[in-house]
Design an enzyme around this catalytic site. Structure first.
Site, mmCIF file in Angstrom:
data_model
loop_
_atom_site.group_PDB
_atom_site.id
_atom_site.type_symbol
_atom_site.label_atom_id
_atom_site.label_comp_id
_atom_site.label_asym_id
_atom_site.label_seq_id
_atom_site.Cartn_x
_atom_site.Cartn_y
_atom_site.Cartn_z
ATOM 1 N N ARG A 1 21.292 -17.283 -73.798
ATOM 2 C CA ARG A 1 21.182 -15.944 -73.229
ATOM 3 C C ARG A 1 20.795 -16.083 -71.767
ATOM 4 N NH1 ARG A 1 23.594 -14.838 -77.083
ATOM 5 N NH2 ARG A 1 23.224 -13.202 -78.646
ATOM 6 N N HIS B 1 31.178 -15.258 -71.967
ATOM 7 C CA HIS B 1 30.540 -15.306 -73.287
ATOM 8 C C HIS B 1 31.580 -15.616 -74.361
ATOM 9 C CE1 HIS B 1 26.900 -13.579 -75.724
ATOM 10 N NE2 HIS B 1 27.284 -14.766 -76.145
#
Length: 339
Positions: free
Chosen positions: A250, A297
């Site tokens: 993250r 991502h």
């Protein structure tokens, strides 16, 4: 054909629009129809405001099959699901939709985090090998020069022979990365405050030492209050000149302004599949810096890799239907230390 007194558990699919069509093959749907009482093509997108058909299905459901975009299971939603006993999540983290009310209710929960860990670890391995060989930079230089060049001289510091790799976090993904690295000629360092025995060929060290000794640092810790910007200015400054930081966890785990200072000067390199915020500003240097590989991502499951998560979820449903325990059960206590 099943008898009138059908003992199979009632299953309801609950996930975001369009997800089920990407997640489930016809074979998955056919097996769900055998294992459970369900219409495997009926998917509820909003359990908080269900249609009459969805409300009736939720009232009967013993099992929920969820994925990305699932409705949070609040007390109000659970009140409409009096027979619900278990949630099978065909993706990684359950923190978005499994609430405290679920644990108080005693629901059993399982996730496909193990299946989702594999593509992230594969992406990381590729990033490590490419970083060691300076593939991004050499491709850029090749396109710029388009002439014979002394590559042996320029590549004097490149290569993957006995390079030190630092893995931050003995998470499911972090451990898988370590396993994938074992066949290579690397020195592997691991930092995790909860890890005890990292196994042969892996040295357990502190975070600052890991950053100072590693030419490639790969981050696999969960997003928790305690991990916010855990790779900060001090750790970044300790990394050797020319080192590469890889982040597939993250964006909040990295002090991005501090990292940018090192990237803009060219002192460090980075492979970033996640950032903070999730979408960098349009004028962010991350898009254009020659020493940064920025991806949207994509390290986790996508495309046909979603079917691996569906495989695991359907196997868990089969276990439940047989009366067996889940193989990958998620417990409330786990969530304080995991994603």
């Amino acid at each position: 054909m099943h008898p009138a007194t059908d003992s199979r558990p009632a299953l309801l699919l609950a996930m975001g629009p369009g997800i089920a069509d990407r997640l489930l093959t016809d074979a998955h749907r056919a097996r769900l129809a055998v294992l459970t009482r369900t219409d495997p093509r009926f998917v509820v997108h909003d359990l908080a405001d269900p249609s009459p058909r969805a409300a009736a299905a939720l009232a009967e459901a013993e099992l929920l099959l969820t994925c990305w975009g699932a409705t949070p299971l609040t007390p109000e939603v659970l009140a409409r699901a009096p027979r619900l006993k278990a949630v099978v999540h065909a993706a990684g983290s359950v923190k978005h939709h499994i609430t405290d009310a679920c644990w108080k209710r005693g629901l059993k929960v399982t996730s496909a985090a193990a299946a989702n860990a594999l593509p992230v670890a594969e992406y990381t391995l590729a990033a490590i090998l490419f970083a060691g060989k300076r593939v991004l930079r050499s491709a850029q230089r090749y396109a710029e020069l388009r002439t014979p060049h002394g590559w042996l001289e320029e590549a004097a510091g490149w290569g993957n022979h006995r390079r030190t790799i630092g893995v931050v976090g003995a998470s499911r993904i972090g451990r898988r990365v370590v396993d994938l690295l074992r066949p290579f000629d690397f020195e592997i360092l691991l930092y995790d405050p909860y890890a005890e025995d990292p196994g042969p060929g892996v040295e357990l060290v502190g975070l600052d030492e890991l950053c100072a000794r590693s030419s490639i640092v790969s981050v696999h810790a969960p997003q928790l209050p305690s991990t916010y910007r855990m790779i900060g200015a001090r750790q970044l400054a300790a990394m050797p000149d020319g080192a590469t930081l890889i982040n597939t966890s993250r964006g909040s785990l990295i002090d991005e302004p501090a990292l940018l200072e090192h990237l803009v000067t060219g002192r460090l390199h980075a492979v970033l599949d996640v950032t903070d915020p999730d979408l960098p500003a349009p004028d962010s240097p991350l898009y254009t810096l020659p020493n940064v590989l920025l991806t949207p991502h994509v390290a986790g499951s996508l495309g046909n890799e979603l079917h691996r998560m569906a495989d695991q979820a359907v196997e868990e449903i089969a276990r439940y239907a047989r009366g067996d325990a889940f193989a990958e059960e998620v417990r409330a206590a786990d969530l304080s230390r995991s994603a």
